[in-house]
Write an enzyme that holds these catalytic residues in place. Structure first.
Site, PDB file in Angstrom:
ATOM      1  CG  ASN A 336       5.977  24.834  21.296  1.00 54.43           C
ATOM      2  OD1 ASN A 336       6.580  25.908  21.330  1.00 54.43           O
ATOM      3  ND2 ASN A 336       6.581  23.690  21.031  1.00 54.43           N
ATOM      4  CB  SER A 360       0.610  13.453  28.272  1.00 54.40           C
ATOM      5  OG  SER A 360       1.395  12.424  27.704  1.00 54.40           O
ATOM      6  CB  ALA A 382       1.080  16.003  14.863  1.00 57.50           C
ATOM      7  CE  LYS A 428      15.462  10.899  11.017  1.00 58.89           C
ATOM      8  NZ  LYS A 428      14.918  11.771   9.955  1.00 58.89           N
ATOM      9  CB  VAL A 467       9.581  19.154   8.255  1.00 60.04           C
ATOM     10  CG1 VAL A 467       8.801  20.426   7.997  1.00 60.04           C
ATOM     11  CG2 VAL A 467       8.701  17.941   7.996  1.00 60.04           C
ATOM     12  CB  VAL A 474      19.986  20.287   9.805  1.00 56.68           C
ATOM     13  CG1 VAL A 474      20.200  18.854  10.206  1.00 56.68           C
ATOM     14  CG2 VAL A 474      19.276  20.389   8.456  1.00 56.68           C
TER      15      VAL A 474
END
Length: 631
Positions: A336, A360, A382, A428, A467, A474
């Protein structure tokens, strides 16, 4: 171009035949009349030996004026009364000039012949054009004329936007290479009853918006253009629902505020876009204060953790537009990170100072060296594990990455006196029922706790819902299932979620960072929640299929940690308004720094043992509102 030449040749041959037939018929009629009244044709008809010359001369001059008046450049179905009148004038002038020329050659036809030939030629050519135009229009509407070349189109809305679209389509037909030439407006719908059965530039309004599915079937529609840029959010949502039920391809005119309008030459067709799933949310994109964001980013060294992910990569894209001094992408997943790096290289080249690092946030020592070397002024955090079901299986990994990764970043931001630290949270985190949400709530507590210290770094949290199109959301899953011919899986028929687009989420993050004073939790008013079942049904329709008939929707049951609905604010937080009416501030919740630090130490010891059950119990003790739902 080749097609246009064939049409011109066909029309010229037809005109030549009509001119010849009119001359021969005129001479024949006059001959019969002369024989019946005088017993001969002398003085009234043209001698047979000269009729060929008369016809040739008439064709020559008629063609000249027909070309001058553009009679062969008209599109059949757009032919108007004025165009036919110009053809008639061209024939009159052409025959008149040919007769004058024959007079000068001392070989004039008779006055009777000139009069009758002119009447018959003009009538034949005009009637031919009218009949052929009507035939072409009828065949097109019946789907029998060039059906493979055109997108049979229904236009939703019969107002100014539709008029402009029809005008552009009309002019585009003169350019065979223009893609708009392939749009064939067949009919329109509009909710104004006074427009029913009226025509706009020859296209009839045949029904109301609720009739869209029926109209599309009756008129064999391929494409629906939604052309009501000024409609309300609810109207757009309702009408888009009808459009999606049609099973046709859908294009939409942007909201009025998003249209690029020019007084000199306004073009709408170029701004029409294919409908996206976000168009079915029923609200316009949120607008943001770009000047504040530019002032915030301009000339700054900006670090984005998780910079290769859905949110992180969009953050990098948008930051790049505001002239930062440098962008530092930090991500543990090299694929990515590489993708967004190459994308920005292609777009900006050497004009953007971009650094891409594989690291990381869990590795404090590595991140320490990065902060020491690059000295970021703004940090957008993020990086996080966000998949709810996966984190239910591996809660210790969720804690290590989300909680302690955030703690590392917060401590380093404080150590290196970062000007502003913006953490990305989730809905959440509010009254969490799953491990992922509980870890993000702990992250919010950590950020708020550090904001109380009064150091040089301003800490802020942004919170939003799901998002659209992000990795693991989904929509990509539904798309893969539909394209593979498999059932679309929804966990529960009544499950609802708040949704926003990735650009909206990132714009919220940037504006929140711009207006922050430290310690706030910024929350976006995301409008009404959306039923996942409805989202799946609309997506299936966007593929031109019928839900439950062509594509099954299978309900699989709630997954571990999943709840039917999400909340955006905790009860005790309340709301404060900002200049942006869609952005609110949740009041800070006071935390006991010593207690929180002690709990974090205890949690760290537990996760190092990789004891999942003990980790979850500790999270429940740290987050009062965490009620673990194991289904």
């Amino acid at each position: 171009m080749k097609k246009m030449n064939v049409r011109k040749i066909f029309l010229m041959l037809a005109d030549a035949g009509l001119i010849a037939i009119s001359a021969l018929l005129s001479n024949m009629l006059l001959g019969w009349y002369g024989i019946m009244t005088r017993g001969n044709t002398m003085g009234i008809a043209v001698q047979p030996v000269r009729i060929v010359g008369v016809i040739g001369m008439s064709m020559l001059f008629c063609f000249f004026f027909l070309f001058v008046f553009g009679a062969y450049n008209k599109v059949w179905r757009d032919l108007k009364a004025g165009d036919i009148a110009m053809c008639a004038l061209a024939v009159v002038l052409g025959l008149g000039l040919s007769f004058l020329f024959m007079n000068l050659m001392d070989k004039p036809p008779t006055v009777e012949f000139m009069t009758l030939d002119t009447l018959l030629s003009v009538s034949a050519i005009c009637i031919f054009r009218i009949c052929f135009r009507n035939t072409v229009v009828h065949l097109i509407q019946a789907g029998e004329f060039n059906s493979e070349e055109y997108d049979r189109t229904l236009i939703v809305g019969a107002g100014n936007a539709a008029r402009m679209i029809l005008q552009e389509i009309k002019y585009a037909r003169q350019d065979q290479n223009n893609p708009s030439n392939m749009i064939l407006p067949v009919c329109m719908v509009d909710d104004d009853p006074s427009k029913f059965h009226t025509k706009l530039m020859g296209v009839e309004v045949v029904g109301l918006t609720k009739d869209i599915p029926l109209v599309c079937r009756q008129y064999n529609i391929d494409l629906v253009i939604f052309a009501i840029p000024s409609c309300t959010e609810e109207e757009r949502k309702r009408i888009m629902g009808y459009c999606s039920e049609s099973g046709c391809r859908i294009k939409t005119v942007p909201y009025l505020s998003q249209l690029f309008l020019d007084d000199d030459s306004t073009q709408i067709l170029s701004q029409i876009k294919d409908i996206k799933i976000e168009d079915l949310l029923g609200r316009p994109p949120i607008t943001f204060n770009k000047k504040k964001i530019r002032d915030f980013i301009n000339g700054k060294i900006c670090m984005v953790t998780g910079g290769g992910g859905s949110i992180g990569s969009e953050l990098v894209r948008q930051i790049a537009k505001y002239n930062p001094e440098q962008i530092i992408i930090v991500d543990i997943y090299e694929n990515n990170a590489y993708d967004i790096q190459q994308e920005l290289y292609i777009e900006y080249g050497d004009s953007l100072d971009l650094v891409t690092l594989i690291a990381s946030v869990r590795d404090y020592a590595k991140m320490d060296t990065i902060f020491a070397e690059y000295r970021p002024q703004v940090v957008f955090h993020a990086a996080a594990h966000k998949h709810v079901p996966l984190m239910e299986v591996s809660p210790t990994e969720a804690v290590k990455n989300n909680i302690f990764g955030t703690l590392n970043m917060v401590n380093l931001a404080e150590k290196y006196e970062v000007e502003r630290f913006v953490m990305i949270s989730t809905d959440k985190a509010v009254n969490p029922t799953n491990v992922m949400g509980a870890t993000k709530r702990c992250c919010e507590m950590i950020v708020q706790n550090h904001s109380h210290k009064g150091g040089k770094t301003e800490f802020v949290t942004t919170r939003f819902g799901n998002v659209l199109g992000s990795n693991g959301s989904v929509i990509p899953l539904f798309r893969r299932q539909i394209e593979a011919g498999r059932p679309v899986t929804v966990t529960h028929p009544d499950i609802i979620r708040y949704f926003m687009t990735i650009p909206e989420a990132v714009s919220l993050v940037l504006e929140a960072g711009a207006i922050a004073n430290g310690g706030e939790i910024f929350v976006l008013d995301m409008g009404d929640p959306v039923k996942i079942t409805t989202l799946a049904e609309n997506l299936i329709r966007m593929y031109g299929k019928v839900p439950y008939r062509d594509v099954e929707i299978k309900f699989t049951g709630l997954r571990p940690g999943e709840k039917l609905y999400e909340e955006l604010l905790m009860d005790e937080e309340g709301l404060q308004k900002t200049d942006n009416k869609k952005i609110f501030i949740g009041n800070q919740i006071e935390t006991d720094p010593e207690k929180l630090n002690r709990q974090l130490d205890e949690l760290h010891e537990i996760v190092e043992t990789n004891d999942n059950d003990a980790t979850v119990k500790k999270l429940e003790s740290m987050v009062d509102t965490f009620h673990h739902n194991v289904n």
